[in-house]
Design a protein around this motif. Structure first.
Motif, PDB file in Angstrom:
ATOM      1  N   GLU A   1       0.621  -1.298  -0.022  1.00 40.83           N
ATOM      2  CA  GLU A   1      -0.013  -0.277   0.171  1.00 40.83           C
ATOM      3  C   GLU A   1       0.929   1.160  -0.122  1.00 40.83           C
ATOM      4  OE1 GLU A   1      -2.773  -0.838   3.073  1.00 40.83           O
ATOM      5  OE2 GLU A   1      -2.733   2.022   3.557  1.00 40.83           O
ATOM      6  N   GLN A   2       2.320   1.512   0.950  1.00 40.79           N
ATOM      7  CA  GLN A   2       2.625   2.320   1.005  1.00 40.79           C
ATOM      8  C   GLN A   2       3.488   2.039   0.331  1.00 40.79           C
ATOM      9  OE1 GLN A   2       3.055  -0.379   2.507  1.00 40.79           O
ATOM     10  NE2 GLN A   2       1.800   0.383   5.188  1.00 40.79           N
ATOM     11  N   LEU A   3       3.799   1.921  -0.990  1.00 39.91           N
ATOM     12  CA  LEU A   3       4.347   1.419  -2.190  1.00 39.91           C
ATOM     13  C   LEU A   3       3.663   2.158  -3.502  1.00 39.91           C
ATOM     14  CD1 LEU A   3       7.286  -0.428  -1.521  1.00 39.91           C
ATOM     15  CD2 LEU A   3       7.065   1.605  -1.469  1.00 39.91           C
ATOM     16  N   THR A   4       2.080   2.053  -3.808  1.00 39.50           N
ATOM     17  CA  THR A   4       1.557   2.107  -5.103  1.00 39.50           C
ATOM     18  C   THR A   4       2.326   3.336  -6.113  1.00 39.50           C
ATOM     19  OG1 THR A   4      -0.045   3.820  -3.542  1.00 39.50           O
ATOM     20  CG2 THR A   4      -0.618   1.343  -3.888  1.00 39.50           C
ATOM     21  N   HIS A   5       2.837   4.388  -4.929  1.00 40.78           N
ATOM     22  CA  HIS A   5       3.257   5.548  -6.073  1.00 40.78           C
ATOM     23  C   HIS A   5       4.687   5.329  -6.567  1.00 40.78           C
ATOM     24  CE1 HIS A   5       5.398   5.595  -2.816  1.00 40.78           C
ATOM     25  NE2 HIS A   5       6.938   5.959  -3.355  1.00 40.78           N
ATOM     26  N   ALA A   6       5.104   4.151  -6.092  1.00 39.97           N
ATOM     27  CA  ALA A   6       6.501   4.173  -6.931  1.00 39.97           C
ATOM     28  C   ALA A   6       6.229   2.412  -8.226  1.00 39.97           C
ATOM     29  CB  ALA A   6       7.762   2.992  -6.529  1.00 39.97           C
ATOM     30  N   SER A   7       5.083   3.032  -8.734  1.00 40.93           N
ATOM     31  CA  SER A   7       4.684   1.651  -9.930  1.00 40.93           C
ATOM     32  C   SER A   7       4.622   2.953 -10.879  1.00 40.93           C
ATOM     33  CB  SER A   7       3.299   0.783  -9.861  1.00 40.93           C
ATOM     34  OG  SER A   7       2.818   0.602 -10.782  1.00 40.93           O
ATOM     35  N   SER A   8       4.629   1.692 -12.186  1.00 44.08           N
ATOM     36  CA  SER A   8       4.960   3.008 -13.193  1.00 44.08           C
ATOM     37  C   SER A   8       3.079   2.899 -13.608  1.00 44.08           C
ATOM     38  CB  SER A   8       5.483   2.350 -14.436  1.00 44.08           C
ATOM     39  OG  SER A   8       5.099   1.197 -14.388  1.00 44.08           O
ATOM     40  N   LEU A   9       2.229   2.336 -13.606  1.00 46.18           N
ATOM     41  CA  LEU A   9       0.401   2.323 -14.036  1.00 46.18           C
ATOM     42  C   LEU A   9       0.506   3.066 -12.095  1.00 46.18           C
ATOM     43  CD1 LEU A   9      -0.348  -1.509 -14.240  1.00 46.18           C
ATOM     44  CD2 LEU A   9       0.331   0.257 -15.698  1.00 46.18           C
ATOM     45  N   LYS A  10      -0.959   3.672 -12.817  1.00 46.63           N
ATOM     46  CA  LYS A  10      -1.641   4.458 -12.046  1.00 46.63           C
ATOM     47  C   LYS A  10      -2.105   3.674 -10.344  1.00 46.63           C
ATOM     48  CE  LYS A  10      -4.693   6.083 -16.053  1.00 46.63           C
ATOM     49  NZ  LYS A  10      -5.023   5.058 -16.375  1.00 46.63           N
ATOM     50  N   PRO A  11      -1.820   4.162  -9.294  1.00 43.14           N
ATOM     51  CA  PRO A  11      -2.303   3.338  -8.119  1.00 43.14           C
ATOM     52  C   PRO A  11      -3.763   2.643  -8.243  1.00 43.14           C
ATOM     53  CG  PRO A  11      -1.346   5.254  -8.057  1.00 43.14           C
ATOM     54  CD  PRO A  11      -2.018   6.124  -9.033  1.00 43.14           C
ATOM     55  N   GLU A  12      -4.584   3.178  -8.099  1.00 47.27           N
ATOM     56  CA  GLU A  12      -6.206   2.477  -8.457  1.00 47.27           C
ATOM     57  C   GLU A  12      -5.529   1.375  -9.428  1.00 47.27           C
ATOM     58  OE1 GLU A  12      -5.942   5.537  -9.601  1.00 47.27           O
ATOM     59  OE2 GLU A  12      -7.125   5.566 -11.447  1.00 47.27           O
ATOM     60  N   LEU A  13      -4.626   1.331 -10.383  1.00 52.31           N
ATOM     61  CA  LEU A  13      -4.669  -0.358 -10.973  1.00 52.31           C
ATOM     62  C   LEU A  13      -3.735  -1.354 -10.089  1.00 52.31           C
ATOM     63  CD1 LEU A  13      -3.742   0.180 -14.444  1.00 52.31           C
ATOM     64  CD2 LEU A  13      -6.494  -0.133 -13.588  1.00 52.31           C
ATOM     65  N   VAL A  14      -3.008  -0.708  -9.507  1.00 56.41           N
ATOM     66  CA  VAL A  14      -2.154  -1.610  -8.646  1.00 56.41           C
ATOM     67  C   VAL A  14      -2.670  -1.718  -7.020  1.00 56.41           C
ATOM     68  CG1 VAL A  14      -0.248  -2.036  -9.689  1.00 56.41           C
ATOM     69  CG2 VAL A  14       0.051  -0.125  -8.298  1.00 56.41           C
ATOM     70  N   ALA A  15      -2.712  -0.518  -6.624  1.00 58.39           N
ATOM     71  CA  ALA A  15      -3.351  -0.913  -4.506  1.00 58.39           C
ATOM     72  C   ALA A  15      -3.845  -1.926  -4.113  1.00 58.39           C
ATOM     73  CB  ALA A  15      -3.873   0.514  -4.560  1.00 58.39           C
ATOM     74  N   GLY A  16      -2.990  -2.424  -3.311  1.00 59.83           N
ATOM     75  CA  GLY A  16      -3.962  -4.728  -3.333  1.00 59.83           C
ATOM     76  C   GLY A  16      -3.087  -5.228  -4.113  1.00 59.83           C
ATOM     77  N   LEU A  17      -2.501  -4.850  -5.178  1.00 59.96           N
ATOM     78  CA  LEU A  17      -1.813  -6.156  -5.675  1.00 59.96           C
ATOM     79  C   LEU A  17      -1.773  -7.130  -5.133  1.00 59.96           C
ATOM     80  CD1 LEU A  17      -2.111  -7.103  -9.115  1.00 59.96           C
ATOM     81  CD2 LEU A  17       0.452  -6.159  -9.071  1.00 59.96           C
ATOM     82  N   ASP A  18      -1.955  -8.246  -5.334  1.00 56.96           N
ATOM     83  CA  ASP A  18      -1.178  -9.625  -4.725  1.00 56.96           C
ATOM     84  C   ASP A  18      -0.913 -10.855  -6.081  1.00 56.96           C
ATOM     85  OD1 ASP A  18      -0.830 -11.666  -3.344  1.00 56.96           O
ATOM     86  OD2 ASP A  18      -1.437 -11.256  -2.154  1.00 56.96           O
ATOM     87  N   ILE A  19      -0.605 -10.844  -7.052  1.00 53.31           N
ATOM     88  CA  ILE A  19      -0.451 -12.208  -7.490  1.00 53.31           C
ATOM     89  C   ILE A  19       0.459 -12.965  -7.280  1.00 53.31           C
ATOM     90  CG2 ILE A  19      -2.105 -10.426  -9.001  1.00 53.31           C
ATOM     91  CD1 ILE A  19       0.099 -10.330 -11.047  1.00 53.31           C
ATOM     92  N   LEU A  20       0.375 -14.262  -7.965  1.00 54.48           N
ATOM     93  CA  LEU A  20       1.510 -15.047  -8.202  1.00 54.48           C
ATOM     94  C   LEU A  20       2.042 -15.974  -9.293  1.00 54.48           C
ATOM     95  CD1 LEU A  20       3.489 -17.009  -6.046  1.00 54.48           C
ATOM     96  CD2 LEU A  20       0.936 -18.128  -5.798  1.00 54.48           C
ATOM     97  N   ILE A  21       3.174 -15.581  -9.620  1.00 50.60           N
ATOM     98  CA  ILE A  21       2.948 -16.672 -10.504  1.00 50.60           C
ATOM     99  C   ILE A  21       4.292 -17.431 -10.623  1.00 50.60           C
ATOM    100  CG2 ILE A  21       4.335 -16.275 -13.076  1.00 50.60           C
ATOM    101  CD1 ILE A  21       3.875 -13.105 -13.073  1.00 50.60           C
ATOM    102  N   ILE A  22       3.315 -19.052 -10.984  1.00 43.71           N
ATOM    103  CA  ILE A  22       3.683 -20.111 -11.222  1.00 43.71           C
ATOM    104  C   ILE A  22       4.853 -20.656 -12.808  1.00 43.71           C
ATOM    105  CG2 ILE A  22       3.969 -22.267 -10.659  1.00 43.71           C
ATOM    106  CD1 ILE A  22       2.332 -21.365  -8.263  1.00 43.71           C
ATOM    107  N   ARG A  23       6.446 -20.587 -12.747  1.00 43.80           N
ATOM    108  CA  ARG A  23       6.887 -20.924 -13.682  1.00 43.80           C
ATOM    109  C   ARG A  23       7.917 -22.021 -13.951  1.00 43.80           C
ATOM    110  NH1 ARG A  23      12.883 -17.744 -14.720  1.00 43.80           N
ATOM    111  NH2 ARG A  23      12.990 -18.737 -16.075  1.00 43.80           N
ATOM    112  N   GLU A  24       7.523 -22.695 -15.079  1.00 47.38           N
ATOM    113  CA  GLU A  24       8.439 -23.766 -15.269  1.00 47.38           C
ATOM    114  C   GLU A  24       9.925 -23.456 -14.934  1.00 47.38           C
ATOM    115  OE1 GLU A  24       9.951 -27.604 -15.579  1.00 47.38           O
ATOM    116  OE2 GLU A  24      10.359 -25.947 -16.615  1.00 47.38           O
TER     117      GLU A  24
END
Ligand code: NAD
Length: 361
Positions: free
Chosen positions: A106-129
């Motif tokens: 939450e405290q770092l949303t400004h550091a993203s290159s996307l708009k804060p509303e697109l990334v605030a709370g983002l929590d995804i998991l990428i599983i790569r073979e």
């Protein structure tokens, strides 16, 4: 529990010192043993992954890895370059499942290159073979073309391949991970063009029958790259092959704004793993004491959760990281107006202090 500590090169030694400090304050029973890897090992033993380092990694319950590489080794023959140590460890330890969470604090949303509303709370998991696909497929090489658009010209070629069991085992890992989260899994492929991808998609669909509680959808990789920047929060767990995962996991990392915050885990079939920050050895800032140690500290938390069966200790580390961010402490890479800039060591000390506070109440 025995943990192999492989700090590596550049900022690797600086960030590892902080992660080890954090592990020690948790009051768990474990042994550590440190060994050189990458350029540091080449300097002392003439090879980026000496036998003794590999033996330690094999014998340990988990491996905590810093980072390897420096531009000064770019002229070495490929087999002796620091980065070969990572490939060697993956191969010899059978680390086929790579977990790359992309969390936007939450405290770092400004550091993203996307708009804060697109990334605030983002929590995804990428599983790569991690051990198949075009990166390892044979044959590969350079030769004179006998057909194609320019017969007689020099050409380079690689082979994309996946066998059914390779896809099945990563599918099970992914469905089980999705089960522990929101029970949604997106499998990414390029089945409209590639035979390998069509097999991938078929196998994913077949394995899905064993996980009826998980919702599975399939997405082409070009669309996935687009959706990741358009509406990243629509994803939860993503599973994909080695090459697509390489690219998409870095794209997802950038959504969070700072590569200095992102941990990763590479697991074998028994959940033994190698844990490392998603970034490299950052030779441009090495030795300056300004690197962000949080990705490595969070990698140590993943290690406690996945390989050492200590989920509570892992949660304590994660809460401590949240707490130092909430206190406004920032290393240079995540600093912004109104927050306090701290060194690598000060950040490590602050995480230790936050953990101590929770232990002592
Ligand atoms: P890098 O990740 O090392 O650095 C990219 C940029 O991010 C740099 O500006 C760096 O200063 C910054 N950065 C990275 N980690 C940081 C941290 N913890 N805190 C603050 N800033 C951070 O990538 P690169 O510059 O492309 O590669 C440098 C070396 O690392 C190369 O030799 C490369 O092969 C190697 N590398 C190793 C690994 C690994 O060990 N797993 C992964 C990627 C790159």
């Amino acid at each position: 529990m025995k943990i192999a500590i492989l700090p590596g090169d550049g900022i690797g030694t600086e960030i590892m010192a902080e992660a080890v400090k954090v592990l020690r304050v948790l009051d768990l029973k474990f042994e550590t043993e440190t060994a050189p890897v990458g350029g540091a090992a080449y300097e002392t033993a003439g090879h980026p992954l000496p036998e003794s380092t590999l033996a330690l990694a094999k014998a340990a319950d988990a491996v905590l890895f810093g980072a390897v590489g420096d531009w000064k080794y770019d002229k070495l023959e490929r087999a002796l370059r620091p980065e070969q140590a990572i490939l060697g460890l993956r191969k010899h330890l059978g680390l086929f499942a790579n977990f790359r969470p992309a969390i936007c604090y939450e405290q770092l949303t400004h550091a993203s290159s996307l708009k804060p509303e697109l990334v605030a709370g983002l929590d995804i998991l990428i599983i790569r073979e991690l051990t198949g696909d075009i990166y390892f497929g044979q044959p590969r090489g350079r030769r004179t073309a006998v057909d194609g658009h320019f017969p007689g010209a020099e050409e380079g070629f690689d082979t994309m391949r996946y066998s059914r069991p390779e896809i099945e085992r990563i599918a099970h890992v992914a469905f089980q991970a999705a089960r522990k989260r929101s029970k949604r899994l997106t499998s990414v492929d390029k089945a409209n063009v590639l035979e390998t991808s069509q097999l991938w998609k078929d196998v994913m669909t077949q394995v899905h029958a064993q996980y009826p509680d998980v919702e599975l959808d399939h997405m082409y990789v070009d669309n996935a790259a687009m959706q990741l920047v358009k509406a990243p929060k629509k994803f939860d767990v993503v599973v994909t092959g080695n090459m697509f995962g390489d690219i998409l996991s870095d794209e997802a990392a950038m959504l969070t704004g700072s590569i200095g915050m992102l941990p990763s885990a590479s697991l074998d079939k028994h959940n033994k793993g190698l844990y490392e920050p998603s970034h490299g050895s950052a030779p441009d800032i090495a030795g300056k004491g300004i690197a962000n140690p949080l990705a490595t500290i969070l990698s140590a938390a993943m290690m406690l959760k996945f390989s050492l069966n200590q989920p509570e200790a892992a949660a304590r580390i994660e809460a401590a990281v949240q707490s130092v961010l909430a206190q406004g402490l920032r290393t240079a890479d995540i600093w912004s107006e109104g927050t306090r800039k701290v060194s690598t060591r000060e950040m490590g000390d602050a995480v230790v202090a936050a953990i101590t506070k929770t232990i002592t109440g």
